[in-house]
Design a protein around this motif. Structure first.
Motif, mmCIF file in Angstrom:
data_model
loop_
_atom_site.group_PDB
_atom_site.id
_atom_site.type_symbol
_atom_site.label_atom_id
_atom_site.label_comp_id
_atom_site.label_asym_id
_atom_site.label_seq_id
_atom_site.Cartn_x
_atom_site.Cartn_y
_atom_site.Cartn_z
ATOM 1 N N UNK A 96 0.819 -1.207 0.000
ATOM 2 C CA UNK A 96 0.000 0.000 0.000
ATOM 3 C C UNK A 96 0.856 1.261 0.000
ATOM 4 N N UNK A 97 0.388 2.279 -0.718
ATOM 5 C CA UNK A 97 1.119 3.539 -0.826
ATOM 6 C C UNK A 97 0.170 4.712 -0.635
ATOM 7 N N UNK A 98 0.741 5.817 -0.186
ATOM 8 C CA UNK A 98 -0.038 7.031 0.008
ATOM 9 C C UNK A 98 0.806 8.193 -0.512
ATOM 10 N N UNK A 99 0.177 9.156 -1.183
ATOM 11 C CA UNK A 99 0.928 10.258 -1.773
ATOM 12 C C UNK A 99 0.206 11.579 -1.685
ATOM 13 N N UNK A 100 0.778 12.591 -2.325
ATOM 14 C CA UNK A 100 0.230 13.941 -2.270
ATOM 15 C C UNK A 100 -1.209 13.998 -2.770
ATOM 16 N N UNK A 101 -1.488 13.252 -3.832
ATOM 17 C CA UNK A 101 -2.825 13.300 -4.413
ATOM 18 C C UNK A 101 -3.877 12.745 -3.456
#
Length: 256
Positions: free
Chosen positions: A148-153
């Motif tokens: 799982x990843x999380x970013x600015x968007x």
């Protein structure tokens, strides 16, 4: 959208102080540098990776990988007070902060750093990131892949209610004082546990002996084997996954 106001508030603040905002309205997410294996060396300064973040606390650089100091990496330096969060992996959403001056240390790519914008207090943002509502948002928005990843968007999609900057500072100051008291009690508990362990060793080796109510020594201890004190029993063994799922609780060694 209605702006919900907390039931518990400090005195002197107005209900109109609260407004509904996106996370990106009050803080800017900054990615670290994408270090590759070729960047690391046996000597140098620490790179702060996700594994160096202590949940809801500071950082630990003891086992950090090292790189040479490079002026081109200055914008990825971390300083005391910086708020950090894990953006990927099993501990996604883990929040930490740079708890002291470590000298030169660098921020790795998947470690987020937050800078407050107008209307946002950095200490309030630190506690906000930890709250259940925000953490649930993280995990509901992440890509449900193996990694799982999380970013600015994704931060653009997070909306919440926030008070005035003055009330944010008041809240953060209160929570910090509570955290400091917890840390002091935790350290006290650790010292007492260490003391207890040392005293137990001396008691059972008879280095320390107690006296009875008349001030006389108790009799010398008998030398026996454990079986003289009672009967020992072994637990279940040879079971497979098919044996579990129904019936009474089964206590494994990890639960002791």
């Amino acid at each position: 959208m209605d702006v919900l106001i907390p039931k518990i508030r400090f005195k002197g603040f107005k209900s109109t102080d609260y407004k509904n905002v996106r996370f990106t309205d009050v803080a800017r997410l900054i990615h670290g540098f994408q270090f590759r294996e070729g960047h690391f060396s046996k000597t140098g300064v620490p790179v702060v990776k996700i594994g160096n973040l202590i949940p809801n606390s500071g950082i630990n650089t003891q086992n950090s990988q090292l790189v040479s100091i490079n002026s081109k990496l200055d914008k990825f330096r971390l300083f005391k007070g910086d708020v950090l969060m894990a953006l990927t992996g099993a501990t996604l959403g883990k929040v930490s902060y740079v708890d002291k001056n470590y000298g030169v240390i660098y921020q790795n790519y998947r470690v987020a750093k937050f800078k407050p914008l107008e209307g946002g207090d950095i200490n309030y943002i630190y506690y906000l990131l930890q709250c259940r509502f925000i953490q649930n948002k993280f995990h509901s928005l992440v890509n449900q892949a193996a990694q799982p990843n999380f970013g600015k968007q994704d931060f653009i999609k997070i909306k919440f209610n926030i008070p005035s900057i003055e009330e944010q500072q008041k809240i953060a100051s209160f929570l910090t004082s509570v955290a400091e008291k917890i840390n002091l009690l935790t350290k006290k508990k650790e010292l007492l546990e260490k003391y207890k362990k040392g005293v137990m060793q001396k008691i059972f080796s008879q280095e320390i002996r107690f006296k009875d109510d008349n001030g006389n020594n108790f009799p010398y201890w008998d030398n026996i084997v454990l079986d003289d004190l009672g009967t020992t029993y072994s637990g279940l063994s040879g079971k497979t996954s098919k044996d579990f799922g129904e019936g009474k609780p089964f206590i494994q060694y990890m639960q002791v």
